[in-house]
Write a protein that holds these residues in place. Sequence first.
Motif, PDB file in Angstrom:
ATOM      1  N   ALA A  92       0.926  -1.434  -0.084  1.00 46.43           N
ATOM      2  CA  ALA A  92       0.070   0.001  -0.217  1.00 46.43           C
ATOM      3  C   ALA A  92       0.912   1.274   0.154  1.00 46.43           C
ATOM      4  O   ALA A  92       0.569   2.344  -0.482  1.00 46.43           O
ATOM      5  CB  ALA A  92      -0.921   0.038   1.104  1.00 46.43           C
ATOM      6  N   THR A  93       2.011   1.189   0.613  1.00 43.58           N
ATOM      7  CA  THR A  93       2.872   2.346   0.773  1.00 43.58           C
ATOM      8  C   THR A  93       3.690   2.703  -0.328  1.00 43.58           C
ATOM      9  O   THR A  93       3.719   3.822  -0.949  1.00 43.58           O
ATOM     10  CB  THR A  93       3.740   2.133   2.103  1.00 43.58           C
ATOM     11  N   ASP A  94       4.382   1.567  -0.790  1.00 41.92           N
ATOM     12  CA  ASP A  94       5.435   1.617  -1.866  1.00 41.92           C
ATOM     13  C   ASP A  94       4.955   0.921  -3.329  1.00 41.92           C
ATOM     14  O   ASP A  94       5.681   1.189  -4.447  1.00 41.92           O
ATOM     15  CB  ASP A  94       6.783   1.081  -1.609  1.00 41.92           C
ATOM     16  N   GLY A  95       3.825   0.351  -3.224  1.00 46.08           N
ATOM     17  CA  GLY A  95       3.248  -0.483  -4.356  1.00 46.08           C
ATOM     18  C   GLY A  95       3.006   0.307  -5.756  1.00 46.08           C
ATOM     19  O   GLY A  95       3.430   0.089  -6.833  1.00 46.08           O
ATOM     20  N   GLN A  96       2.387   1.586  -5.415  1.00 45.26           N
ATOM     21  CA  GLN A  96       1.984   2.496  -6.698  1.00 45.26           C
ATOM     22  C   GLN A  96       3.063   2.822  -7.095  1.00 45.26           C
ATOM     23  O   GLN A  96       3.406   2.847  -8.456  1.00 45.26           O
ATOM     24  CB  GLN A  96       1.039   3.606  -6.177  1.00 45.26           C
ATOM     25  N   SER A  97       4.311   3.416  -6.580  1.00 40.77           N
ATOM     26  CA  SER A  97       5.375   3.934  -7.074  1.00 40.77           C
ATOM     27  C   SER A  97       6.233   2.725  -7.786  1.00 40.77           C
ATOM     28  O   SER A  97       6.756   3.307  -9.010  1.00 40.77           O
ATOM     29  CB  SER A  97       6.291   4.590  -5.922  1.00 40.77           C
ATOM     30  N   ILE A  98       6.430   1.625  -7.322  1.00 44.46           N
ATOM     31  CA  ILE A  98       7.077   0.517  -7.937  1.00 44.46           C
ATOM     32  C   ILE A  98       6.537   0.140  -9.104  1.00 44.46           C
ATOM     33  O   ILE A  98       7.034  -0.008 -10.275  1.00 44.46           O
ATOM     34  CB  ILE A  98       7.225  -0.692  -7.143  1.00 44.46           C
ATOM     35  N   ASN A  99       4.906  -0.083  -9.139  1.00 41.11           N
ATOM     36  CA  ASN A  99       4.505  -0.440 -10.183  1.00 41.11           C
ATOM     37  C   ASN A  99       4.442   0.604 -11.433  1.00 41.11           C
ATOM     38  O   ASN A  99       4.861   0.359 -12.575  1.00 41.11           O
ATOM     39  CB  ASN A  99       2.826  -0.503  -9.977  1.00 41.11           C
ATOM     40  N   ALA A 100       4.454   1.928 -10.962  1.00 38.46           N
ATOM     41  CA  ALA A 100       4.899   3.089 -12.057  1.00 38.46           C
ATOM     42  C   ALA A 100       6.192   2.736 -12.695  1.00 38.46           C
ATOM     43  O   ALA A 100       6.182   3.056 -13.851  1.00 38.46           O
ATOM     44  CB  ALA A 100       4.351   4.415 -11.591  1.00 38.46           C
ATOM     45  N   PHE A 101       7.128   2.684 -11.814  1.00 35.70           N
ATOM     46  CA  PHE A 101       8.545   2.614 -12.217  1.00 35.70           C
ATOM     47  C   PHE A 101       8.723   1.398 -13.287  1.00 35.70           C
ATOM     48  O   PHE A 101       9.188   1.599 -14.122  1.00 35.70           O
ATOM     49  CB  PHE A 101       9.497   2.414 -11.093  1.00 35.70           C
ATOM     50  N   VAL A 102       8.211   0.150 -12.863  1.00 36.87           N
ATOM     51  CA  VAL A 102       8.480  -0.830 -13.570  1.00 36.87           C
ATOM     52  C   VAL A 102       7.704  -0.960 -14.944  1.00 36.87           C
ATOM     53  O   VAL A 102       8.254  -0.978 -15.916  1.00 36.87           O
ATOM     54  CB  VAL A 102       8.095  -2.296 -12.944  1.00 36.87           C
ATOM     55  N   HIS A 103       6.602  -0.276 -14.867  1.00 41.13           N
ATOM     56  CA  HIS A 103       5.780  -0.108 -16.217  1.00 41.13           C
ATOM     57  C   HIS A 103       6.359   0.915 -16.932  1.00 41.13           C
ATOM     58  O   HIS A 103       6.092   0.797 -18.379  1.00 41.13           O
ATOM     59  CB  HIS A 103       4.246   0.027 -15.750  1.00 41.13           C
ATOM     60  N   ASP A 104       6.798   1.956 -16.400  1.00 43.23           N
ATOM     61  CA  ASP A 104       7.440   3.123 -17.316  1.00 43.23           C
ATOM     62  C   ASP A 104       8.802   2.317 -17.946  1.00 43.23           C
ATOM     63  O   ASP A 104       8.825   2.797 -19.027  1.00 43.23           O
ATOM     64  CB  ASP A 104       7.814   4.179 -16.349  1.00 43.23           C
ATOM     65  N   ALA A 105       9.520   1.573 -17.298  1.00 47.63           N
ATOM     66  CA  ALA A 105      10.539   0.904 -17.893  1.00 47.63           C
ATOM     67  C   ALA A 105      10.255  -0.207 -19.027  1.00 47.63           C
ATOM     68  O   ALA A 105      10.954  -0.259 -20.169  1.00 47.63           O
ATOM     69  CB  ALA A 105      11.277   0.073 -16.890  1.00 47.63           C
TER      70      ALA A 105
END
Length: 479
Positions: free
Chosen positions: A407-420
């Motif tokens: 919940a805390t870091d998931g959205q940021s990590i999702n966006a980072f990986v998907h952007d890559a």
Amino acid sequence: MIGQEIIDRFVALLGPKGVVTEPDDIAPWLTDWRGRFHGASPAILQPDSTEKVAAAVTLAGQLGIPLVPQGGNTSMVGGATPPPDGSALILSLRRMNRIHALSPDDNLAICEAGVILATLHDAAEKAGRRFPLSLGAKGSATIGGLISTNAGGTQVLRHGTMRALVEGIEAVLPDGSIFQGLDALKKDNRGYDIKQLLIGAEGTLGIITAASLRLVPAISARAVGWVGVRTPADALALLRLAEARLGDSVEAFEIIADDGLGHVLSHIPGTRCPIETRTPWHVLIEVDHADLSDPGPAERLEDALAQAMDKNLAVDAAIAANDAQASAFWRIRESLSESERAQGPALQFDISVPVARMPTFMIDAAAAAERAFPGTTASSFGHLGDGNVHFHVRAPKGTLDGPNWIATDGQSINAFVHDAVVAVGGSISAEHGIGQMKRAELGRLASPARLHALRAIKAAFDPQGLMNPDKLIPRPEEG
């Protein structure tokens, strides 16, 4: 609110066995496979024929009640979970589990949507044929769900995804009409291909009730090898060498990082490394023949691997001596996800990139994620031949509250990986679909043209928006 009087109308339509209302019987079907999404529904509709599916869809349309189609409930993206407010009914296809025909001469099976994949495998084997799609959930995943998500698996390299294996479809459209498309015609130019629109639509355009599926000859001989390599680039070069030497008999080609192998060896009793040398990366390769040609697949694979060693593409290799050893090799691959989960909380990504870019992506994306999110560890494995990467970002060691970390870091990590992924021309969904888990990300990253087309098709087929609501199609505010 769906009251008892509405449920009674469905009981009158489908019969007492056609509607489940006991809360304890409904409960297992309200949560997705990964346990991330939880819904509510007052009833499960269980029609046992296409005609009853059509009747249920017609009544739901008249009453304005959304329907959530469900097979084995093995969706990895919350694609078969009802909304949490209880506003929808689940429509289960599990009672529609008959194989109507299986013809070795036509290399064709016609079966209902509720047939379990493993059941089809067994039936095809008894007829001297096989259905060449397999995955970890084969004991519970159903044909309708596999078609609705355009499932992949380990044999896509040779046989393609579910889309390539479907010769015809029968489905109930949102207005209650039945699309009769089971005829397996090689040539059919009557305008838009409705079959292809329904494949991968995740139940948002209608409910698949039956399908004609392509079979292939049974395997007469096979060889399974385990190869240690230094880099994913060497693995790709090995794949190209194997294809040149072995042609289309290369059935599967899986790449595994050594840390993933280590997780399996430490977590799954009875497993061991197939080769003496532990290398940074490993390849699992299977070569299959439909006839007992000479030389056989083992000899041909041995020759190809010897050439790979000469070219310095492989460090060590082993070929399974028998079926039991081949199964042991595959057990390692099939245990990767379970072993990864045992390491602690993680975000798991089902993504695809162009095959030529996959070796670099597997290394660079993992390193970039670890730099961007200190304390995390990232690694991947996947189907190298088709560019499908299963990419995992694990929480820092000692993380006890996985849901809170997600919940805390998931959205940021999702966006980072998907952007890559998008940066290298890839897709945020390779074989699991969009469901509700990736819907917002699709809205954020998809082109305006793609979003317009998705919404226009959905509106044309389902103007009331009753088919599997809030799945696949991004909301307006999401893109």
